[in-house]
Motif scaffolding. Structure first.
Motif, short mmCIF file in Angstrom:
data_model
loop_
_atom_site.label_atom_id
_atom_site.label_comp_id
_atom_site.label_asym_id
_atom_site.label_seq_id
_atom_site.Cartn_x
_atom_site.Cartn_y
_atom_site.Cartn_z
N ASN A 34 -1.12 23.32 22.28
CA ASN A 34 -0.89 24.74 22.56
C ASN A 34 0.07 24.99 23.73
O ASN A 34 0.49 26.10 23.93
N GLU A 42 2.45 26.07 26.31
CA GLU A 42 2.58 27.33 27.07
C GLU A 42 1.69 28.44 26.52
O GLU A 42 1.43 29.42 27.20
N GLY A 43 1.19 28.28 25.29
CA GLY A 43 0.28 29.28 24.72
C GLY A 43 -1.01 29.40 25.52
O GLY A 43 -1.53 30.49 25.74
N TYR A 81 -0.21 31.15 28.73
CA TYR A 81 -0.05 32.59 28.46
C TYR A 81 -1.42 33.26 28.36
O TYR A 81 -1.64 34.31 28.96
N TYR A 82 -2.32 32.65 27.63
CA TYR A 82 -3.64 33.24 27.47
C TYR A 82 -4.38 33.34 28.80
O TYR A 82 -4.93 34.37 29.15
N HIS A 103 9.03 29.94 30.03
CA HIS A 103 8.48 28.58 30.07
C HIS A 103 9.61 27.58 30.00
O HIS A 103 10.78 27.94 29.83
N SER A 137 9.90 32.63 23.57
CA SER A 137 8.76 33.10 24.36
C SER A 137 9.13 33.81 25.66
O SER A 137 8.25 34.17 26.42
#
Length: 195
Positions: free
Chosen positions: A78, A80-81, A84-85, A106, A176
């Motif tokens: 995941n 950078e996901g 981000y979260y 990112h 992103s």
């Protein structure tokens, strides 16, 4: 308040690569736009303090002592996901209380750093999102204007292309990199029972 949230990945080699240098050099051009600068360093071996300190020193020596640095274990699936979260979505209420405008980026290109297209794409992300940031800031902060009412997030593809031809959702941010109005997104999520 303008806040930078940047996901910075330390590769397995631990080297400060040309992509690291490209991102830092481009960020250096725009870093003074931001009152708050959050860097989230992700690394596979979170116990490697020497390597983390090397990268922290590199970031601070180039971008200033007022950069906030956080360390997270890398999630290989995941990447950078997860950042981000945890650092955007989970903190929206805090950012919204201060009416913050966020810019998320990112370490784009770290897996393809020697490709000419990668260097061009990274450079374009900064050019269109930060060099032209006055447009995003105007639309996101002045959303009371009738024609700006749809802007919660703002990024390169949304600004320069007919996005409906690319995404069935009506928005998409290639690479992103994007801006978002924390207050509007927080309110939207609450109004639509999303968490």
């Amino acid at each position: 308040i303008l806040r930078l949230i940047f996901s910075y990945y330390i590769t397995e080699s631990g080297e400060i690569t040309n992509i690291h240098k490209l991102h830092i050099n481009l960020l250096k051009l725009f870093i003074d736009k931001f009152q708050i600068k959050d860097f989230i360093i992700t690394i596979d071996d979170i116990e490697n303090i020497e390597l983390i300190e090397k990268h922290k020193e590199y970031i601070v020596s180039n971008l200033g002592n007022d950069v906030n640095i956080f360390i997270e274990k890398n999630d290989k699936f995941n990447r950078e996901g997860i950042v981000y979260y945890k650092y955007v979505i989970n903190k929206l209420d805090e950012y919204a209380a201060n009416n913050e405008l966020l810019f998320f980026g990112h370490l784009k290109g770290i897996s393809n750093e020697n490709l000419d297209n990668t260097i061009k794409w990274v450079s374009l992300m900064y050019y269109f999102n930060l060099f032209y940031s006055y447009d995003a800031i105007d639309k996101l902060y002045n959303y009371q204007k009738e024609d700006y009412s749809k802007y919660i997030c703002y990024g390169t593809i949304y600004h320069f292309h007919n996005i409906e031809s690319i995404s069935k959702y009506g928005w998409m941010y290639m690479g992103s990199f994007h801006w978002l109005n924390s207050t509007r997104l927080f309110n939207y999520m609450n109004e639509n029972n999303r968490s």
